[in-house]
Design an enzyme around this catalytic site. Sequence first.
Site, mmCIF file in Angstrom:
data_model
loop_
_atom_site.group_PDB
_atom_site.id
_atom_site.type_symbol
_atom_site.label_atom_id
_atom_site.label_comp_id
_atom_site.label_asym_id
_atom_site.label_seq_id
_atom_site.Cartn_x
_atom_site.Cartn_y
_atom_site.Cartn_z
ATOM 1 N N LYS A 156 0.798 -1.231 0.000
ATOM 2 C CA LYS A 156 0.000 0.000 0.000
ATOM 3 C C LYS A 156 0.836 1.288 0.000
ATOM 4 O O LYS A 156 0.513 2.255 0.678
ATOM 5 C CB LYS A 156 -0.973 -0.008 1.177
ATOM 6 N N ASP A 211 -6.054 -5.342 10.393
ATOM 7 C CA ASP A 211 -7.392 -4.741 10.353
ATOM 8 C C ASP A 211 -8.514 -5.782 10.265
ATOM 9 O O ASP A 211 -9.578 -5.605 10.850
ATOM 10 C CB ASP A 211 -7.512 -3.711 9.221
HETATM 11 MG MG MG Z 1 -8.586 0.483 7.100
#
Ligand code: MG
Length: 508
Positions: free
Chosen positions: A195, A230
């Site tokens: 990312k 997450d």
């Molecule tokens: Mg997130």
Amino acid sequence: MGRVTLGVAVGVAVVACAVAGVVVGRRVRSRRKWGRVVGVLRELEESCETTVGRLRQVVDAMAVEMHAGLASEGGSKLKMLLTFVDHLPTGSEVGTYYALDLGGTNFRVLRAELGGRRSSILSKDVELQPIPQHLMRSTSEDLFDFISSTLKQFIEKEENGSEFSSLRKRELGFTFSFPVKQISICSGILIKWTKGFAIEDMVGREVVECLRAGLIRNGLDMEVAVLVNDTVGTLALGHYHDADTVAAVIIGTGTNASYLERADAIIKCQGLLTTSGGMVVNMEWGNFWSSHLPRTSYDVELDAESPNPNDLGFEKMISGMYLGDIVRRVILRMSQESDIFGPVSSSLLVPFILHTPFVAKMHEDDSPDLQEVARILKEKLEIPEVPLKVRKLVVRICDVVTRRAARLAAAGIVGILKKIGRDGTGGINSVRGRSDMKMKRTVVAIEGALYTSYTVFREYLHEALNEILGEEIAQHVILKATEDGSGIGAALLAASHSSYSVDSVQLL
Ligand code: MG
Ligand code: ADP
């Protein structure tokens, strides 16, 4: 006189014929150009085809790869990482806990006050900060100094000078959503960055140690109780509210999933003992690959030009980081094949210039003349004024790319359900048409802006889930959007794994 008239008449006729010829020629050429563009669209539609048959093949491939990833280290592109989370919050947790959520566009600091009865998060406070771009490629010290000082200011503001119990340290859950090889519930090694992050000195290092060092440098004495990603945080929040929650999926900048597995099914860890008999597995499903995935030449190019070719194949078809760029690539191809977008705009050549929220805006433009599409083409891609039929074409591209993404995400979810026997194939109605076997209520927690903020994406995902499972089984499968699960879930897990708690309630 007659001769002059005749001459003029012939002249006029010749000019008229010439003009007509030019007009016809132009029409033919323009029809040919339009035909080429339609050809590009048809080819896109065909290669993005996700019939229910194909989706079921993806479901099976996902379940097979999950088995393979659990059987041996490196046995599949799915890493199927152990999380050491063997019990999930139940609603009985009490106290004040903090969490940090790092793993995407934004960084969040959170505080949750837990009241002890299910659904009673007494208060939660969330502070959101975009990660400064330069820190994403800096050093681990710089990154954790930023994180620790933000946390310190947050705590000072939240507690407003009031004394935290001196008998115990403040406890913290850390959501770190990058591939980590977990060593224990509160430690893990960073495998690689994703990312857009690239802090080389951290790869291969223990993540919580880096955080602890940052906390100490900034004068914070806290206990890091859990390190999760997450999806695990989202699963924890889902389970806190609803005990039937068995899996969690994130569809935001990236995409990933985690779920509850039986410890004895994790063959690569023979003899894994958990008090509950279960463990949460972090699939890292963005890396899933199968020959059944409908791949286009745009996917191939995007992958080849990415910093991580052959990696994250599933994610590159599904998540927010990539959808905009797939759409850009299709528009670019059309623009190169014809001049329906005018001369090829230099912006169109810039990778990742078209962000997914703009795809959503164009797709959901309900103005009769597609003004929003025109505005975005002009402002983001420097393509001025195009006729309505070209704007409609752009909407169609957004639709094809988004629909494929949503339907593949649905197939992934059913793959998990199949692996844990919750897809109805071994249960409801399957035994000689008997309908007395009950399909268990099954909840999947979902988070991420693609799902929560992009209505058409969400609808396509639900539609595909119904198609794959069939209406009857699908009604037992509930997708529940959670909010800030990735962060709040870490605070809940810090609570349920608190070193001060005596009785932790077991999961399975
Ligand atoms: Mg997130
Ligand atoms: P993250 O995954 O970074 O933790 P989010 O879940 O908020 O955070 O997801 C952000 C991503 O979702 C962005 O990268 C963007 O691509 C996508 N996104 C955000 N808003 C929208 C929207 N309205 N429509 C479509 N995609 C969106």
